[in-house]
Write an enzyme that holds these catalytic residues in place. Sequence first.
Site, PDB file in Angstrom:
ATOM      1  N   ASP C  28       0.491  -1.179  -0.114  1.00  0.00           N
ATOM      2  CA  ASP C  28       0.210  -0.038   0.066  1.00  0.00           C
ATOM      3  C   ASP C  28       0.970   1.488  -0.039  1.00  0.00           C
ATOM      4  O   ASP C  28       1.529   1.634   1.077  1.00  0.00           O
ATOM      5  CB  ASP C  28      -0.943  -0.126   1.245  1.00  0.00           C
ATOM      6  CG  ASP C  28      -1.769   1.461   1.394  1.00  0.00           C
ATOM      7  OD1 ASP C  28      -1.632   2.083   0.486  1.00  0.00           O
ATOM      8  OD2 ASP C  28      -2.210   1.420   2.667  1.00  0.00           O
ATOM      9  N   GLU C  80      29.769   2.700   1.403  1.00  0.00           N
ATOM     10  CA  GLU C  80      29.829   1.389   1.460  1.00  0.00           C
ATOM     11  C   GLU C  80      29.596   0.895   0.047  1.00  0.00           C
ATOM     12  O   GLU C  80      28.930  -0.323  -0.401  1.00  0.00           O
ATOM     13  CB  GLU C  80      28.637   0.782   2.400  1.00  0.00           C
ATOM     14  CG  GLU C  80      27.269   1.468   2.233  1.00  0.00           C
ATOM     15  CD  GLU C  80      26.453   0.734   3.334  1.00  0.00           C
ATOM     16  OE1 GLU C  80      25.884  -0.234   3.351  1.00  0.00           O
ATOM     17  OE2 GLU C  80      26.072   1.458   4.354  1.00  0.00           O
ATOM     18  N   CYS C 112      26.945   3.538   7.148  1.00  0.00           N
ATOM     19  CA  CYS C 112      26.572   4.631   6.769  1.00  0.00           C
ATOM     20  C   CYS C 112      27.239   6.016   7.364  1.00  0.00           C
ATOM     21  O   CYS C 112      26.905   7.166   7.187  1.00  0.00           O
ATOM     22  CB  CYS C 112      24.932   4.878   7.054  1.00  0.00           C
ATOM     23  SG  CYS C 112      23.950   3.952   6.216  1.00  0.00           S
ATOM     24  N   ARG C 199      13.759  -4.489  13.578  1.00  0.00           N
ATOM     25  CA  ARG C 199      13.350  -3.704  14.454  1.00  0.00           C
ATOM     26  C   ARG C 199      14.730  -3.361  15.539  1.00  0.00           C
ATOM     27  O   ARG C 199      14.791  -2.174  16.274  1.00  0.00           O
ATOM     28  CB  ARG C 199      12.211  -3.933  15.215  1.00  0.00           C
ATOM     29  CG  ARG C 199      11.066  -3.715  14.726  1.00  0.00           C
ATOM     30  CD  ARG C 199       9.708  -3.799  15.311  1.00  0.00           C
ATOM     31  NE  ARG C 199       9.641  -2.781  16.287  1.00  0.00           N
ATOM     32  CZ  ARG C 199       9.278  -1.576  16.224  1.00  0.00           C
ATOM     33  NH1 ARG C 199       9.037  -1.227  15.090  1.00  0.00           N
ATOM     34  NH2 ARG C 199       9.239  -0.566  17.112  1.00  0.00           N
ATOM     35  N   THR C 201      17.494  -2.593  14.428  1.00  0.00           N
ATOM     36  CA  THR C 201      18.194  -1.537  13.875  1.00  0.00           C
ATOM     37  C   THR C 201      17.890  -0.112  14.300  1.00  0.00           C
ATOM     38  O   THR C 201      18.494   0.840  14.257  1.00  0.00           O
ATOM     39  CB  THR C 201      18.127  -1.176  12.344  1.00  0.00           C
ATOM     40  OG1 THR C 201      16.712  -1.078  12.146  1.00  0.00           O
ATOM     41  CG2 THR C 201      18.468  -2.377  11.456  1.00  0.00           C
ATOM     42  N   HIS C 234      21.458  11.392  10.972  1.00  0.00           N
ATOM     43  CA  HIS C 234      21.421  10.565   9.976  1.00  0.00           C
ATOM     44  C   HIS C 234      20.076  10.199   9.671  1.00  0.00           C
ATOM     45  O   HIS C 234      19.158   9.844  10.427  1.00  0.00           O
ATOM     46  CB  HIS C 234      22.258   9.132  10.317  1.00  0.00           C
ATOM     47  CG  HIS C 234      22.227   7.946   9.321  1.00  0.00           C
ATOM     48  ND1 HIS C 234      22.473   8.229   7.693  1.00  0.00           N
ATOM     49  CD2 HIS C 234      21.636   6.838   9.184  1.00  0.00           C
ATOM     50  CE1 HIS C 234      22.122   7.090   7.306  1.00  0.00           C
ATOM     51  NE2 HIS C 234      21.714   6.196   7.934  1.00  0.00           N
ATOM     52  N   LYS C 239      11.563   9.052   9.212  1.00  0.00           N
ATOM     53  CA  LYS C 239      10.958   9.084  10.531  1.00  0.00           C
ATOM     54  C   LYS C 239      12.026   8.998  11.813  1.00  0.00           C
ATOM     55  O   LYS C 239      11.835   9.999  12.725  1.00  0.00           O
ATOM     56  CB  LYS C 239      10.296   7.607  10.944  1.00  0.00           C
ATOM     57  CG  LYS C 239       8.704   7.991  11.467  1.00  0.00           C
ATOM     58  CD  LYS C 239       7.841   6.551  11.391  1.00  0.00           C
ATOM     59  CE  LYS C 239       6.605   6.749  12.286  1.00  0.00           C
ATOM     60  NZ  LYS C 239       5.899   5.544  12.012  1.00  0.00           N
ATOM     61  N   ASN C 266      17.984   7.780   1.327  1.00  0.00           N
ATOM     62  CA  ASN C 266      19.054   7.622   2.084  1.00  0.00           C
ATOM     63  C   ASN C 266      20.442   7.342   1.498  1.00  0.00           C
ATOM     64  O   ASN C 266      20.514   6.190   0.842  1.00  0.00           O
ATOM     65  CB  ASN C 266      18.686   6.237   3.091  1.00  0.00           C
ATOM     66  CG  ASN C 266      20.102   6.002   3.941  1.00  0.00           C
ATOM     67  OD1 ASN C 266      20.869   6.887   3.999  1.00  0.00           O
ATOM     68  ND2 ASN C 266      19.898   4.923   4.773  1.00  0.00           N
ATOM     69  N   SER C 296      25.743   1.570  10.908  1.00  0.00           N
ATOM     70  CA  SER C 296      25.565   0.352  11.532  1.00  0.00           C
ATOM     71  C   SER C 296      26.870  -0.301  11.963  1.00  0.00           C
ATOM     72  O   SER C 296      27.747  -0.141  11.245  1.00  0.00           O
ATOM     73  CB  SER C 296      24.700  -0.286  10.547  1.00  0.00           C
ATOM     74  OG  SER C 296      23.559   0.133  10.553  1.00  0.00           O
TER      75      SER C 296
END
Lengths: 382, 130, 348
Positions: C28, C80, C112, C199, C201, C234, C239, C266, C296
């Site tokens: 969606d 990367e 990143c 999650r 992350t 970053h 969000k 990103n 990360s």
Amino acid sequence: MRDVAIISTGMTPFGELWQSGLRDLFVQAAREALMAVGSPSVDAIYVGNMSGGQFVGQEHLGPLMADHLGLAGVPATRVESACASGGVALRCGFLDVAAGASDLVLVAGVEKMNDGADVTNVLASAADQETEVYHGITFPGLYAMIARAHMARYGTTEEDLAAVSVKNHRHGARNPKAQFRSEVTAEQVMTSSMVAEPLRLLHCSPVSDGAAVVLLCPLERAREFTDAPIRIRSSGLATAPMALADRADPTFLDAVSLAAGRAYKSGGVTPSDIQVAEVHDCFSIAELCVLEALCFTERGSAGELTRAGETALGGRIPINTSGGLKSKGHPVGATGVAQAIEIVEQLRGEAGERQVPDATIGLAQNMGGSGASSVVHIFERV
Amino acid sequence: MPSPRYWREIPSRYRLEAAACRGCKRVIYPKRQVCPQCGGVEFEATRLAHRGRVVTSTVVHVAPTDLQMEAPYAMAVVETEEGVRLMVQVADCDPSEVLPGMEVTLEFRLIRKEDHGGILCYGHKAVPVE
Amino acid sequence: MAGIVGYGAFIPRNRVTAEEIAKQWGKDPAAIRRGLLLEEKSVPGLDEDTITISVAAGRAALERAGVDPQRVGALYIGSESHPYAVKPSGTVVAEALGIGPEVHIADFEFACKAGTEAMFVAFGLVESGRVEYAMGIGADTSQGAPNDALEYSASAGGAAFLFGRQHVLADVVETYSYTSDTPDFWRREGEFYPRHGGRFTGEPAYFRHVTAATRAILDKTGLEPAAFRYAVFHMPNGKFPLAVGKQLGFTREQLEVGWIVPTMGNTYSGSSPTGLAAILDEAEADDLILITSFGSGAGSDSFVLRATDLLADRRTRAPTVRSMLEGRRRYLTYGEYAKYREKIILNA
């Protein structure tokens, strides 16, 4: 310098000749030319070939071809000037005989393009690798740029370009050795698939296999071999900057103009003396630019001349009665010699349905790369 | 492309290094040993501006093997402010819009990738001026 | 004081919308846009990679600095997606920019945050007096697996920063780094796409490191969030940076200028650096700017910068980030996007 004559010819059909390899093509055409004059041997061989090395992995064509013709021992030289290799080989043979170094010389042009090579990349090796090919230009692309510049400068139209293909296919339909013996309409040309804008598939000469051979000797000995010798009245060769970007005017083929000027001058003829000509129509636009560089018409007017039918059989100056590279086929190294053969047939009155009545003086123009080399020969009936 | 051949051309491909003939002032790109205009053999190093104008162009539909994924793409002869002409691809636009007279800038791009894990070959492409 | 003497960014001109990707996988589109706050992302052309993006950004940085590239003594590129597994991106970029051969070069990788890592080291060498000028670049053509949440965000672009001690456009007031071993996201040698812990992350990775680094640099400088005109964190999606900013006490207004992820995506190592470039495009003299990256694996670099009165004039020498986000763009279908990202399998 001695006068030089063509005393016989030999030629394979042009096309996708799956049964014949590079050496087979050469031998077939060479034997035809030798048998016509009943001569078992020659004093020298010149083999025009653009890229045996890249097309079939075979270099060193001089000895290979002499050997397969049963003439190992004879001096044999491979000549390369991209798509003008055949025409330049003819010039080498002409100079050899004219200089008195050899009497009977076999000049061949041969190319085997349909053996699985990456043809686009091989042909591109005739352009500047560092400044052109590196950046992704193709041969059709180079001529397309010439076409676009010609259109912008002179108002040449897609209809003008199509008229070249239509005319050459009409001629080629009458040539038993042509690759495409079929006529095409302007609409078919202008709706064929795009290759490099504004050039479409039917503006482009095909990928072909074939060989063409002429035998040369001093004019004074020609009647020992034939009743219909054709004199090579003159030969002109010239070069121009290799890269299209380095030429002041991309619409004008300086090498063609210079080569023609030399041939006209040393032959003592003017453009208006030429009654039939074979020119290097690797792409439709090339024929238009060549007609202008040969001074057959004013700069920018070749499209109009073509649409008016003046370059067709029956017109003022019939061009590419063989069908040209477009319809007859373009085994690149063979083309220059095949052009000479068409003019020989015309001047001998042996061109059948393609005959230009009473032709006594003809011209052949062969070109390498995007016009960086060009060779022009003028022939006459004697 | 064998890497030595690529490596030798790095100054002209990466930095648009050119040579200005001391005799006739013509700017030659890439540099040569002999000036094609006057035969001069003395030059001063210079760099081309990253701006120019399309002299002529085409859209390549039938591309070389290495560039088939990019087709159709525009190619152009571009004349820089120094009067130098170079053959370049024209990127980041609708290829059909690339016509003589178009103003372009030159951007550093990946030109081709040698297959079989060969080297990456960089250089400049034109993009239309916004 | 050492600081940024030139900066530049580059964002490829191809775009694919979140909606186009969502449709491809039967998701969606409205939910994706609402959930990740992503509208579209930049896509590299077949002729664009970390090296070409770095050259474009580096050229702009040199233009703004007006510095002879021969005076640049160090060049670091964080990414990367270095095009070669073995052979530096930096050597190509240096040659293209006219830097070297008297130069120290390295390619960095730290997911990143490799971009801010490059900036951190470049700045350190200049501040110590070891080199006169040093350039740090963050750039990526980010990988995101088809039908993975990352596919909506992984984009292409980057920014370059030239550090020096004279004619500074933004002083570096302070730096801080915070690092731990946290396997939240990784790509092993030879793999096409990164994998991530879903999650995991979030809280233990992104939020823990960003907040720790930011709080520490605020402590170190004695500054309150309210002292800053701009902040950028970053941006793995739309969000996270808004949420972490709010947690740390920054307002939406402070974040707005650098929050370019909704239309850029990103750009991994280029993400927060390009956000910083967008801020430098607008900042006024004496404005305080905070940047905290996240990589990360995991870690965060923080910088506090103060704009100088030279900035307003110098930034006009090269294109702004906004002009690249809002300028000429080409919208791709998913099929074109798959072709451009070489996701279509061909025989070798």
